[in-house]
Motif scaffolding. Sequence first.
Motif, PDB file in Angstrom:
ATOM      1  N   VAL A   1      44.191  46.256  34.025  1.00 24.45           N
ATOM      2  CA  VAL A   1      45.119  47.336  34.338  1.00 24.45           C
ATOM      3  C   VAL A   1      46.403  46.777  34.937  1.00 24.45           C
ATOM      4  CG1 VAL A   1      45.520  49.285  35.895  1.00 24.45           C
ATOM      5  CG2 VAL A   1      43.402  49.153  34.588  1.00 24.45           C
ATOM      6  N   THR A   2      46.261  45.861  35.892  1.00 22.71           N
ATOM      7  CA  THR A   2      47.439  45.242  36.509  1.00 22.71           C
ATOM      8  C   THR A   2      48.264  44.491  35.475  1.00 22.71           C
ATOM      9  OG1 THR A   2      46.170  44.980  38.564  1.00 22.71           O
ATOM     10  CG2 THR A   2      48.201  43.706  38.359  1.00 22.71           C
TER      11      THR A   2
ATOM     12  N   ASP B   1      36.651  39.606  40.641  1.00 22.72           N
ATOM     13  CA  ASP B   1      36.646  40.890  41.317  1.00 22.72           C
ATOM     14  C   ASP B   1      37.914  41.074  42.137  1.00 22.72           C
ATOM     15  OD1 ASP B   1      36.096  38.984  43.167  1.00 22.72           O
ATOM     16  OD2 ASP B   1      34.108  39.717  43.726  1.00 22.72           O
ATOM     17  N   TRP B   2      37.971  42.163  42.915  1.00 19.70           N
ATOM     18  CA  TRP B   2      39.173  42.548  43.644  1.00 19.70           C
ATOM     19  C   TRP B   2      39.719  41.458  44.561  1.00 19.70           C
ATOM     20  CZ3 TRP B   2      42.668  46.234  43.136  1.00 19.70           C
ATOM     21  CH2 TRP B   2      42.357  47.348  42.353  1.00 19.70           C
TER      22      TRP B   2
ATOM     23  N   SER C   1      37.520  41.683  34.199  1.00 17.56           N
ATOM     24  CA  SER C   1      37.888  42.607  35.265  1.00 17.56           C
ATOM     25  C   SER C   1      38.798  43.696  34.723  1.00 17.56           C
ATOM     26  CB  SER C   1      38.586  41.863  36.409  1.00 17.56           C
ATOM     27  OG  SER C   1      39.163  42.760  37.325  1.00 17.56           O
ATOM     28  N   ASP C   2      38.339  44.945  34.811  1.00 20.02           N
ATOM     29  CA  ASP C   2      39.184  46.060  34.395  1.00 20.02           C
ATOM     30  C   ASP C   2      40.395  46.192  35.313  1.00 20.02           C
ATOM     31  OD1 ASP C   2      37.582  46.663  32.272  1.00 20.02           O
ATOM     32  OD2 ASP C   2      36.583  48.369  33.226  1.00 20.02           O
ATOM     33  N   ALA C   3      40.203  45.935  36.611  1.00 16.52           N
ATOM     34  CA  ALA C   3      41.321  46.036  37.551  1.00 16.52           C
ATOM     35  C   ALA C   3      42.412  45.033  37.196  1.00 16.52           C
ATOM     36  CB  ALA C   3      40.831  45.794  38.978  1.00 16.52           C
TER      37      ALA C   3
ATOM     38  N   ILE D   1      44.351  53.318  33.681  1.00 12.42           N
ATOM     39  CA  ILE D   1      43.030  53.382  34.309  1.00 12.42           C
ATOM     40  C   ILE D   1      42.094  54.300  33.512  1.00 12.42           C
ATOM     41  CG2 ILE D   1      41.780  54.128  36.379  1.00 12.42           C
ATOM     42  CD1 ILE D   1      44.249  53.317  38.009  1.00 12.42           C
TER      43      ILE D   1
END
Length: 373
Positions: free
Chosen positions: A44-45, A305-306, A39-41, A211
């Motif tokens: 990033v977090t 995912d998110w 997960s890129d999100a 991002i």
Amino acid sequence: MGATSTSARPRVPLWDTTRFIAIALVVTGHAIQRLIADSDAALVTYLFIYAFHMPLFAIISGYFSKPGPPNERQMRRVITDIVLPYFIFETIWTAVQAIVEGNWTLNPTRPSWTLWFLLALGIFRLVLPYLALVRWPLVWSIALSVGVGYFGNVDSTFSLSRAIGILPFFVLGWKLHEWGVVDRWRLADPPTAIVRSIAVVVLAAWLAVLIAFIDVWRAIDLRFWFFYEDSYRDLGQDEWWAGLVRLGLIALAALLSAAVLVLVPRRPIAITPFGQATMYVYLLHSFVLYPIRESGVIGGDERSDWPWLVALVAFSLLLTIALASSPVRRLFRPLVEPRPRWLFRPDLDARTGPLRIQPSRTDPTGSRRDPER
């Protein structure tokens, strides 16, 4: 070196709130670690958090530290607040890993998971009186942090590489207190709207950079640079300029920490009292996250995912509050704050006072706690 005086000075809510934020970020970073591969999100977090959360913790620890040589009472506190909890929790982790993973290796010189910071605090207490004797101690600590990365033989044994790596932030915190920055610049008062806006821009800019270039950060394994643990060669950069990268990351961490401090509310808020129990959260949260991480409940394409990320962030916040609560502190105090009177010579009580069995008024970072009722 010991904790600051526990006299009747008014508490500054800024520090307790910041400590809670820092420890909540620690828990969050550990909770989402299994998601970052897919997960890129999440990555990033993770990178956003790891860029400054332990440096911020070290700054706060340094702020509440004194540079003078320790007396007998302070040395006894090092044993009860750092050395004994380290061996207690290292023994527990050794047993857990032996039962769950079949790893029966007992090696207290290699701290398990989160325990490295306890050893780092002990190392900080040892070296600060010496750094305080020389001119430009902050410059020397930065030189040590940058320089240690060139030596592959300085590794995670006794957490030495990470302790030296984040030493500048501890020294920075001590110098901020020595310079009287909080009082001189009235940092305990709410900052102006312009200053808060600048802090928001700084944090937003760092988020935007993460991002925009997430594929680059994933390719170079940027997250390992934020651990301050491996040598530059082990990080894949054995060029002479690799130290400049760490120097830049030190500057980035200091800037982001300053931005966070600007945005922390100056008045007490709901989470402020929980900031007095960060060591309980730090030492206990890994036992909650370990079975979740190792069971495969999180991670993989279908669970990265998110919704999973948001759920884990929310869970981390609730877990931080729960572990800082009074019932948890009372239950686990014998492990986190052991007070073995049998360990010390009887004549010490006459010189330093009897060993306190009740909750300590300061934690290993030196921050004062309000007495529990």
